[in-house]
Design a protein around this motif. Sequence first.
Motif, mmCIF file in Angstrom:
data_model
loop_
_atom_site.group_PDB
_atom_site.id
_atom_site.type_symbol
_atom_site.label_atom_id
_atom_site.label_comp_id
_atom_site.label_asym_id
_atom_site.label_seq_id
_atom_site.Cartn_x
_atom_site.Cartn_y
_atom_site.Cartn_z
ATOM 1 N N ILE A 65 0.841 -1.206 0.000
ATOM 2 C CA ILE A 65 0.000 0.000 0.000
ATOM 3 C C ILE A 65 0.870 1.247 0.000
ATOM 4 C CG2 ILE A 65 -1.645 1.356 1.357
ATOM 5 C CD1 ILE A 65 -2.838 -1.289 2.350
ATOM 6 N N GLY A 66 1.929 1.226 0.827
ATOM 7 C CA GLY A 66 2.782 2.405 0.945
ATOM 8 C C GLY A 66 3.608 2.685 -0.288
ATOM 9 N N ARG A 67 4.193 1.641 -0.860
ATOM 10 C CA ARG A 67 5.091 1.868 -1.999
ATOM 11 C C ARG A 67 4.339 2.152 -3.290
ATOM 12 N NH1 ARG A 67 9.717 -2.331 -3.952
ATOM 13 N NH2 ARG A 67 7.901 -3.406 -4.829
ATOM 14 N N ARG A 68 3.080 1.725 -3.399
ATOM 15 C CA ARG A 68 2.306 1.875 -4.640
ATOM 16 C C ARG A 68 2.342 3.299 -5.172
ATOM 17 N NH1 ARG A 68 -3.117 3.331 -6.117
ATOM 18 N NH2 ARG A 68 -3.639 3.792 -3.953
ATOM 19 N N LYS A 69 2.039 4.268 -4.336
ATOM 20 C CA LYS A 69 1.976 5.654 -4.807
ATOM 21 C C LYS A 69 3.111 6.521 -4.260
ATOM 22 C CE LYS A 69 -1.586 8.007 -5.505
ATOM 23 N NZ LYS A 69 -2.689 8.926 -5.186
ATOM 24 N N GLY A 70 3.775 6.048 -3.206
ATOM 25 C CA GLY A 70 4.855 6.845 -2.635
ATOM 26 C C GLY A 70 4.353 8.141 -2.035
ATOM 27 N N VAL A 71 3.237 8.049 -1.283
ATOM 28 C CA VAL A 71 2.659 9.245 -0.661
ATOM 29 C C VAL A 71 2.350 8.944 0.804
ATOM 30 C CG1 VAL A 71 1.679 10.186 -2.791
ATOM 31 C CG2 VAL A 71 0.343 8.556 -1.432
ATOM 32 N N ASN A 72 1.708 9.904 1.452
ATOM 33 C CA ASN A 72 1.400 9.778 2.877
ATOM 34 C C ASN A 72 0.377 8.675 3.146
ATOM 35 O OD1 ASN A 72 -1.468 11.099 2.957
ATOM 36 N ND2 ASN A 72 -0.201 12.498 1.743
ATOM 37 N N ALA A 73 0.191 8.366 4.434
ATOM 38 C CA ALA A 73 -0.647 7.230 4.839
ATOM 39 C C ALA A 73 -2.136 7.459 4.605
ATOM 40 C CB ALA A 73 -0.411 6.925 6.319
ATOM 41 N N LEU A 74 -2.539 8.662 4.256
ATOM 42 C CA LEU A 74 -3.933 8.936 3.922
ATOM 43 C C LEU A 74 -4.154 8.794 2.416
ATOM 44 C CD1 LEU A 74 -6.744 9.834 4.866
ATOM 45 C CD2 LEU A 74 -5.968 12.212 4.673
ATOM 46 N N ASP A 75 -3.325 9.465 1.621
ATOM 47 C CA ASP A 75 -3.470 9.405 0.164
ATOM 48 C C ASP A 75 -3.067 8.051 -0.413
ATOM 49 O OD1 ASP A 75 -4.471 11.949 -0.053
ATOM 50 O OD2 ASP A 75 -2.503 12.894 -0.303
ATOM 51 N N ALA A 76 -2.405 7.227 0.393
ATOM 52 C CA ALA A 76 -2.050 5.878 -0.066
ATOM 53 C C ALA A 76 -3.297 5.062 -0.393
ATOM 54 C CB ALA A 76 -1.223 5.166 1.006
ATOM 55 N N PHE A 77 -4.434 5.459 0.162
ATOM 56 C CA PHE A 77 -5.694 4.764 -0.096
ATOM 57 C C PHE A 77 -6.524 5.482 -1.169
ATOM 58 C CE2 PHE A 77 -4.431 3.437 4.138
ATOM 59 C CZ PHE A 77 -4.640 2.073 4.096
ATOM 60 N N GLY A 78 -5.865 6.319 -1.956
ATOM 61 C CA GLY A 78 -6.556 7.046 -3.015
ATOM 62 C C GLY A 78 -5.976 6.744 -4.384
ATOM 63 N N GLY A 79 -6.154 7.693 -5.317
ATOM 64 C CA GLY A 79 -5.636 7.524 -6.670
ATOM 65 C C GLY A 79 -6.525 6.621 -7.506
ATOM 66 N N SER A 80 -5.932 5.915 -8.438
ATOM 67 C CA SER A 80 -6.686 4.996 -9.288
ATOM 68 C C SER A 80 -6.022 3.624 -9.264
ATOM 69 C CB SER A 80 -6.747 5.516 -10.728
ATOM 70 O OG SER A 80 -5.436 5.649 -11.260
ATOM 71 N N LEU A 81 -6.840 2.601 -9.450
ATOM 72 C CA LEU A 81 -6.358 1.220 -9.451
ATOM 73 C C LEU A 81 -7.114 0.422 -10.500
ATOM 74 C CD1 LEU A 81 -6.010 0.559 -5.619
ATOM 75 C CD2 LEU A 81 -4.185 0.217 -7.292
ATOM 76 N N ASN A 82 -6.365 -0.386 -11.221
ATOM 77 C CA ASN A 82 -6.973 -1.221 -12.254
ATOM 78 C C ASN A 82 -7.820 -0.396 -13.230
ATOM 79 O OD1 ASN A 82 -6.085 -3.890 -11.104
ATOM 80 N ND2 ASN A 82 -7.327 -3.183 -9.384
ATOM 81 N N GLY A 83 -7.346 0.833 -13.501
ATOM 82 C CA GLY A 83 -8.007 1.693 -14.476
ATOM 83 C C GLY A 83 -9.214 2.444 -13.958
ATOM 84 N N LYS A 84 -9.502 2.351 -12.629
ATOM 85 C CA LYS A 84 -10.664 3.034 -12.061
ATOM 86 C C LYS A 84 -10.256 3.851 -10.841
ATOM 87 C CE LYS A 84 -13.880 -0.672 -13.390
ATOM 88 N NZ LYS A 84 -14.875 -1.665 -12.878
ATOM 89 N N PRO A 85 -10.911 4.999 -10.621
ATOM 90 C CA PRO A 85 -10.613 5.786 -9.414
ATOM 91 C C PRO A 85 -10.992 4.994 -8.164
ATOM 92 C CG PRO A 85 -11.883 7.067 -11.006
ATOM 93 C CD PRO A 85 -11.915 5.657 -11.481
ATOM 94 N N VAL A 86 -10.175 5.115 -7.139
ATOM 95 C CA VAL A 86 -10.478 4.461 -5.858
ATOM 96 C C VAL A 86 -11.555 5.274 -5.139
ATOM 97 C CG1 VAL A 86 -9.568 3.774 -3.615
ATOM 98 C CG2 VAL A 86 -8.143 3.544 -5.666
ATOM 99 N N PRO A 87 -12.689 4.667 -4.772
ATOM 100 C CA PRO A 87 -13.724 5.409 -4.038
ATOM 101 C C PRO A 87 -13.145 6.076 -2.792
ATOM 102 C CG PRO A 87 -14.549 3.261 -4.720
ATOM 103 C CD PRO A 87 -13.089 3.262 -5.028
ATOM 104 N N LYS A 88 -13.561 7.322 -2.547
ATOM 105 C CA LYS A 88 -12.986 8.097 -1.440
ATOM 106 C C LYS A 88 -13.253 7.474 -0.076
ATOM 107 C CE LYS A 88 -12.982 12.541 -3.832
ATOM 108 N NZ LYS A 88 -13.449 13.962 -3.825
ATOM 109 N N ILE A 89 -14.268 6.605 0.019
ATOM 110 C CA ILE A 89 -14.599 5.993 1.295
ATOM 111 C C ILE A 89 -13.423 5.205 1.861
ATOM 112 C CG2 ILE A 89 -15.522 3.894 0.240
ATOM 113 C CD1 ILE A 89 -16.853 5.652 3.411
ATOM 114 N N TRP A 90 -12.532 4.718 0.989
ATOM 115 C CA TRP A 90 -11.388 3.929 1.459
ATOM 116 C C TRP A 90 -10.408 4.766 2.271
ATOM 117 C CZ3 TRP A 90 -11.319 -1.165 1.639
ATOM 118 C CH2 TRP A 90 -12.173 -1.885 0.801
ATOM 119 N N LYS A 91 -10.457 6.084 2.107
ATOM 120 C CA LYS A 91 -9.550 6.936 2.892
ATOM 121 C C LYS A 91 -9.905 6.931 4.374
ATOM 122 C CE LYS A 91 -7.672 10.062 -0.579
ATOM 123 N NZ LYS A 91 -7.342 11.470 -0.915
ATOM 124 N N VAL A 92 -11.081 6.407 4.707
ATOM 125 C CA VAL A 92 -11.440 6.251 6.120
ATOM 126 C C VAL A 92 -10.402 5.384 6.829
ATOM 127 C CG1 VAL A 92 -13.134 5.239 7.695
ATOM 128 C CG2 VAL A 92 -13.906 6.591 5.735
#
Length: 454
Positions: free
Chosen positions: A67-94
């Motif tokens: 999770i951490g190395r995927r985007k190389g960002v902080n522990a909150l935004d690590a659960f964001g961005g896009s995956l498998n061609g789709k945006p990650v729903p913001k609810i995962w940032k919880v």
Amino acid sequence: MSAPPPRQTWSSRLTYILTVAGATVGFGATWRFPYLVGENGGGAYVFLFCIAMIVIGIPMILVENVIGRRKGVNALDAFGGSLNGKPVPKIWKVIGWMGLLGAFGIMAYYMVLGGWVISYIVNIISGGLDISQPVNGELTKTFFVEHIENSPWEIAFYTLLFVIVNQWILVKGVIGGIEKAAKYLMPLLFIFLIAMVARNVTLPGAMEGITFYLKPDFSKITAGLFVFVLGQVFFALSLGFGVMITLSSYLDKNENLVQTAVITAITNTVIAVLAGFMIFPSLFSFGVAPNSGPTLVFQSLPIVFSNMWAGPVFAVIFFGLLLIAALTTSLTIYEVLITTLQEKTKIRRTAAITLVLGGIFLLGNVPSILSYGPWKDVSVFGKNIFDAFDYVSGNILFMLTALGSALFVGFVMKDEAKDELLYKGNHTTVNIWFNYVKYLVPLVILLIFAGNLF
């Protein structure tokens, strides 16, 4: 607006492993592990701890690493961005938010423990706690009550001093500060640890303590104890509050995550086990009960040192070891919050450090200190403030964050999680890990969570 500078990476695998070892080898290995061993059957607990490290420790280190190395960002935004061609729903940032709250919760009382340790070092050196001659439990208990529980100003001063030391290192940055500190502090911790082990295993009657520590009493091994030990591995490895996610965000993409995860788990286990060799032989040598709980280090061990040749010297070395372990951990937990605040608000690092350390001191450390004095009658979930921070962060927030992280890897990252591990990796091993994390680990975490609450 100019693009942000490229993210730094660790200068070498060794420095990363030393930093991660420092993050995981804190009070969990040097304070909590020994007293839990003493309370839960000695060798039986040690045996289960080693099994639990394999069952849940290594798999969860890898979860947070990918999770951490995927985007190389902080522990909150690590659960964001896009995956498998789709945006990650913001609810995962919880999940990230729960990790940040957990980090705040643990630092609220963790830094106060550091203040306690400094108080012991100062008082042993100054003679305020005179252990040059044999003392009894009544004296050590009186000292604890007078200098820890009923001295809020003294503990506040020492806690603030510990915070300032952290601040001095943190302003130098992740690589120039945290990595450099780990490079020097971890070898020093090993030297102190080996010195204490060598001294204690050669004491008269030490073998009885070694036997208690290493020989499992299988009658004490129960399903409930194993679930409890599984939960303690999260604390021991700093899982569930963004430390591994943050540290791995500075990892080079060519680094073999499987190897580093295994080395991390082995290092943590070895140091925790060595901490037991540092303590139990001396307890049995001088007839001190090993099952005295959280006060083992602060009230029982001074009795041991007072009966030992050059006891005050070894006591200062021992508490110095605790302080180093606490420092290497606190730096990395602070960094979880600092990196997030800095990257989300774009403020300068020095300002982020001041806000994080100052905010935790005022809103967490001070209430924890007062909970043993003026605020001792204040109750949260039936516990004082100090213990409530520990309970909520360790039994609720960490578990929920870990559960969410496993589900995120299994059901959101999917094949991209496996791709993070495939550098010089084995496809079969990676597939086994992925399916284990996706289907079994969440069930294990739910079992631990239920066990902690009920």
